[in-house]
Each structure stands twice: as C-alpha cells, then as structure tokens.
Motif scaffolding. Structure first.
Motif, PDB file in Angstrom:
ATOM      1  N   GLY A 242       0.767  -1.141  -0.040  1.00 25.06           N
ATOM      2  CA  GLY A 242      -0.051  -0.017  -0.168  1.00 25.06           C
ATOM      3  C   GLY A 242       0.866   1.196  -0.075  1.00 25.06           C
ATOM      4  N   VAL A 243       2.276   1.238  -0.313  1.00 27.69           N
ATOM      5  CA  VAL A 243       2.892   2.280  -0.135  1.00 27.69           C
ATOM      6  C   VAL A 243       2.902   2.971  -1.470  1.00 27.69           C
ATOM      7  N   GLU A 244       3.121   4.342  -1.613  1.00 26.01           N
ATOM      8  CA  GLU A 244       3.304   5.004  -2.702  1.00 26.01           C
ATOM      9  C   GLU A 244       4.885   5.083  -3.035  1.00 26.01           C
ATOM     10  N   VAL A 245       5.334   4.563  -4.263  1.00 23.62           N
ATOM     11  CA  VAL A 245       6.779   4.997  -4.561  1.00 23.62           C
ATOM     12  C   VAL A 245       6.959   6.133  -5.216  1.00 23.62           C
ATOM     13  N   ASP A 246       7.883   6.943  -4.688  1.00 20.33           N
ATOM     14  CA  ASP A 246       7.999   8.060  -5.702  1.00 20.33           C
ATOM     15  C   ASP A 246       9.772   8.108  -5.972  1.00 20.33           C
ATOM     16  N   GLU A 247      10.117   9.235  -6.413  1.00 20.45           N
ATOM     17  CA  GLU A 247      11.498   9.448  -6.812  1.00 20.45           C
ATOM     18  C   GLU A 247      12.738   9.456  -5.927  1.00 20.45           C
ATOM     19  N   ARG A 248      12.040   9.152  -4.454  1.00 19.10           N
ATOM     20  CA  ARG A 248      13.060   9.227  -3.544  1.00 19.10           C
ATOM     21  C   ARG A 248      13.302   7.706  -3.017  1.00 19.10           C
ATOM     22  N   TRP A 249      12.605   7.005  -3.691  1.00 22.12           N
ATOM     23  CA  TRP A 249      12.503   5.457  -3.215  1.00 22.12           C
ATOM     24  C   TRP A 249      13.942   4.847  -3.466  1.00 22.12           C
ATOM     25  N   PRO A 250      14.449   3.868  -2.396  1.00 30.51           N
ATOM     26  CA  PRO A 250      15.647   3.436  -2.808  1.00 30.51           C
ATOM     27  C   PRO A 250      15.861   2.787  -3.882  1.00 30.51           C
ATOM     28  N   ARG A 251      17.022   2.439  -4.398  1.00 30.28           N
ATOM     29  CA  ARG A 251      17.336   1.875  -5.832  1.00 30.28           C
ATOM     30  C   ARG A 251      17.561   0.344  -5.406  1.00 30.28           C
ATOM     31  N   VAL A 252      17.492  -0.437  -6.520  1.00 31.11           N
ATOM     32  CA  VAL A 252      17.828  -1.854  -6.246  1.00 31.11           C
ATOM     33  C   VAL A 252      19.415  -1.810  -5.950  1.00 31.11           C
ATOM     34  N   PRO A 253      19.606  -2.499  -4.974  1.00 28.48           N
ATOM     35  CA  PRO A 253      20.977  -2.959  -4.618  1.00 28.48           C
ATOM     36  C   PRO A 253      21.519  -3.965  -5.748  1.00 28.48           C
ATOM     37  N   ASP A 254      23.057  -3.746  -5.956  1.00 26.84           N
ATOM     38  CA  ASP A 254      23.840  -4.997  -6.832  1.00 26.84           C
ATOM     39  C   ASP A 254      23.713  -6.305  -6.210  1.00 26.84           C
ATOM     40  N   GLU A 255      22.860  -6.795  -5.779  1.00 25.49           N
ATOM     41  CA  GLU A 255      23.000  -8.101  -5.288  1.00 25.49           C
ATOM     42  C   GLU A 255      22.202  -9.107  -6.069  1.00 25.49           C
ATOM     43  N   PRO A 256      22.909 -10.340  -5.732  1.00 20.09           N
ATOM     44  CA  PRO A 256      22.437 -11.663  -6.725  1.00 20.09           C
ATOM     45  C   PRO A 256      20.614 -11.941  -6.463  1.00 20.09           C
ATOM     46  N   SER A 257      20.322 -11.463  -5.074  1.00 22.36           N
ATOM     47  CA  SER A 257      19.038 -11.924  -4.558  1.00 22.36           C
ATOM     48  C   SER A 257      17.993 -11.001  -5.421  1.00 22.36           C
ATOM     49  N   HIS A 258      18.481 -10.238  -6.021  1.00 25.09           N
ATOM     50  CA  HIS A 258      17.448  -9.287  -7.034  1.00 25.09           C
ATOM     51  C   HIS A 258      17.580  -9.589  -8.443  1.00 25.09           C
ATOM     52  N   PHE A 259      16.277  -9.206  -9.276  1.00 19.48           N
ATOM     53  CA  PHE A 259      16.327  -9.473 -10.665  1.00 19.48           C
ATOM     54  C   PHE A 259      17.511  -8.956 -11.448  1.00 19.48           C
ATOM     55  N   ALA A 260      18.003  -9.913 -12.468  1.00 16.04           N
ATOM     56  CA  ALA A 260      19.018  -9.080 -13.121  1.00 16.04           C
ATOM     57  C   ALA A 260      18.638  -7.796 -13.947  1.00 16.04           C
ATOM     58  N   TYR A 261      17.437  -7.833 -14.342  1.00 16.21           N
ATOM     59  CA  TYR A 261      16.981  -6.346 -15.092  1.00 16.21           C
ATOM     60  C   TYR A 261      17.105  -5.266 -14.301  1.00 16.21           C
ATOM     61  N   ASP A 262      16.518  -5.410 -12.901  1.00 21.04           N
ATOM     62  CA  ASP A 262      16.170  -4.402 -12.159  1.00 21.04           C
ATOM     63  C   ASP A 262      17.571  -4.004 -11.594  1.00 21.04           C
ATOM     64  N   ARG A 263      18.576  -4.847 -11.370  1.00 23.08           N
ATOM     65  CA  ARG A 263      19.909  -4.444 -10.864  1.00 23.08           C
ATOM     66  C   ARG A 263      20.493  -3.937 -12.263  1.00 23.08           C
ATOM     67  N   SER A 264      20.251  -4.124 -13.278  1.00 22.73           N
ATOM     68  CA  SER A 264      21.193  -3.548 -14.577  1.00 22.73           C
ATOM     69  C   SER A 264      20.462  -1.947 -14.571  1.00 22.73           C
ATOM     70  N   LYS A 265      19.400  -1.667 -14.490  1.00 22.06           N
ATOM     71  CA  LYS A 265      18.926  -0.452 -14.618  1.00 22.06           C
ATOM     72  C   LYS A 265      19.337   0.495 -13.257  1.00 22.06           C
ATOM     73  N   ALA A 266      19.518  -0.107 -12.195  1.00 21.22           N
ATOM     74  CA  ALA A 266      19.963   0.528 -10.972  1.00 21.22           C
ATOM     75  C   ALA A 266      21.510   1.033 -11.353  1.00 21.22           C
ATOM     76  N   ALA A 267      21.986  -0.050 -11.854  1.00 23.50           N
ATOM     77  CA  ALA A 267      23.529   0.281 -12.155  1.00 23.50           C
ATOM     78  C   ALA A 267      23.787   1.022 -13.337  1.00 23.50           C
ATOM     79  N   GLY A 268      22.823   0.994 -14.251  1.00 31.09           N
ATOM     80  CA  GLY A 268      23.046   1.970 -15.349  1.00 31.09           C
ATOM     81  C   GLY A 268      22.850   3.578 -14.859  1.00 31.09           C
ATOM     82  N   GLU A 269      21.980   3.684 -13.929  1.00 24.92           N
ATOM     83  CA  GLU A 269      21.821   5.161 -13.322  1.00 24.92           C
ATOM     84  C   GLU A 269      23.156   5.450 -12.485  1.00 24.92           C
ATOM     85  N   ARG A 270      23.644   4.567 -11.864  1.00 25.31           N
ATOM     86  CA  ARG A 270      24.916   4.726 -11.043  1.00 25.31           C
ATOM     87  C   ARG A 270      25.861   4.997 -11.961  1.00 25.31           C
TER      88      ARG A 270
END
Length: 271
Positions: free
Chosen positions: A42-70
């Motif tokens: 029920g939480v609203e996600v906005d631009e201040r929401w934490p990014r996906v950490p580069d950890e194997p427990s997260h999906f590869a696509y999500d990690r790659s998009k967060a890493a691309g921003e970094r």
C-alpha cells in the motif's frame, strides 16, 4: 543485459560529455527502484524510493537499470547535464517487436492465451512517455529523476479493454499467481522453441504481484506539467465529457481511432 543497460549508458554519457551535449535524457525504468522491499504494501513509490542494490538476490534486469543510473551519475559528476526518467509498464501503438505486452494483446486477439493472471501493475501510454521525455529535456532539473506513470490496471481489466476494441472475449479463467508460477518452466520451454522471451517468467509474475505499490510521479507533476500540457488535458477532458455515452456505444474501430487521437500527455495526471 548489462552490456546495454550499464556499459551502454556509460558509453553514451561519456560521448555526450565529450561532445558538449547540452542535455542528456536517460530513459531508465521504474524497476530501478526496489519494488520488492519488505513492508511496502500500500505504499506510494516516488522518486526518493531506494534503488535496487547490486546483489544476486534481486532480478538481473532491475539490478542493471539501477547500475546504469549509477554509471550515468559518475559521468554527471564530471559536468554532464542529464535528467533521468523512469516509465512504468509501457504499452501503446506501433509495437512492431512486439514487446511482451504486445504479444499478450495478440494472443488475446487470437484466442491463444489459456488464462489471465490475477495481478496488476501500473501501465503508461508510450505517447505519454514521449511527452514526458520531451518535457524533461525542456523543463527538467539537472540531475533529477522523474517517474512517468499512468494507472494501475488489473490484467482482467486489460482483457476487457482489448475486448472493447477487438470484440474478442478474453479467457474466463483468471489464475492466481501462485498457480501460474507452476507453469513457468513450461513457458520457458515454449519460449526456447519459439526463440522468444516467455510471456510469463518468475520475474514478470513478481511484477504483477506488486499491485499494492502505487508509483507516484511527484516530481514529474510539479516540474514537467507545464501550462500547455494542462490546457491540452483540459481540452481533451471537455471533449470526452461532451461525447458522453456515445463514446461507449461507438464501434470498436472508432473507439480505437478516438483513443489514438488523444493528446500526448493525457495520462500524466494526478492520481
């Protein structure tokens, strides 16, 4: 995946900096944000929401998009003017690929989809994404992120929308996500045989299970919605109201044509 979403972003950013590009607009994804954090119901996600950490427990696509921003921000730290937009699930016309959602619409039309899934996600019209990116280039603030979202829609309602346009009834069966996960290996085999990404994967089903999350485009509303966009949306709403019930009774092709003429930016509205 990382070669495009991380190394490719870094290469483009380096080239833009070297060429003196006035502004780079990077199209990331809502999946750069950690949508699967515990306690997010029920939480609203906005631009201040934490990014996906580069950890194997997260999906590869999500990690790659967060890493691309970094990777982009490393170059921005050396003087590159850039803004980052994060579309949610993009759907719309001219999907020649077709994308995964495009294939779902085709399967609905061909009656080859055995069932729908009991899940939902935020979907945005591709034309609104384009309008948002152009607005980010013109009015965005250097270094900022902007969520470009539409509305949270249940898969069952997507089937109903498709039926209103094509006249083809969607499957009556709506499978729970836990049941659909059992068939993921079969979808994987079918995808390998057809040489295309499976329609349902553990990742895509997890996305549909995040329906309690509501992406909220706070910065996009405040910064990107200029007076011209607001006037355009107001004109569109007046036209829709004048049509009233006649629009609901229009033939499928006419309704599709009406929707295609809706002004870009009409989906970027207060939630």
């Amino acid at each position: 995946m990382r070669a495009v979403n991380v190394d490719g972003v870094r290469s483009i950013a380096e080239a833009a900096l070297a060429a003196g590009v006035r502004r780079l607009v990077h199209c990331s994804s809502v999946h750069a944000f950690d949508l699967y954090r515990e306690g997010t119901s029920g939480v609203e996600v906005d631009e201040r929401w934490p990014r996906v950490p580069d950890e194997p427990s997260h999906f590869a696509y999500d990690r790659s998009k967060a890493a691309g921003e970094r990777a982009l921000r490393e170059v921005m730290g050396r003087g590159l003017d850039a803004v980052i937009v994060h579309p949610s699930g993009v759907i719309g016309p001219y999907d020649f690929g077709p994308s995964r959602m495009g294939r779902m619409f085709l399967q609905l039309y061909r009656r080859s989809l055995p069932s729908l899934i009991d899940g939902a996600f935020d979907f945005v019209d591709v034309r609104d994404v384009v309008a948002g990116m152009l607005a980010a280039q013109a009015r965005g603030e250097n270094g900022e992120n902007y969520l470009l979202t539409g509305h949270t829609v249940h898969v069952r309602d997507i089937g109903a929308i498709a039926e209103a346009i094509t006249g083809v009834k969607p499957p009556r069966l709506v499978a729970p996500i836990w049941f659909a996960r059992i068939g993921v290996p079969l979808f994987g085999v079918a995808g390998a045989v057809m040489r295309q990404e499976p329609l349902y994967t553990h990742e895509s089903l997890s996305v549909l299970a995040t329906r309690a999350l509501r992406p909220r485009q706070g910065r996009a509303r405040a910064r990107l919605h200029g007076p011209a966009v607001r006037r355009q949306r107001a004109r569109h709403l007046r036209v829709v109201r004048r049509r009233g019930d006649a629009r609901q009774e229009a033939p499928g092709e006419q309704r599709d044509a009406d929707l295609s003429r809706c002004p870009a930016g009409h989906g970027l509205q207060d939630r």
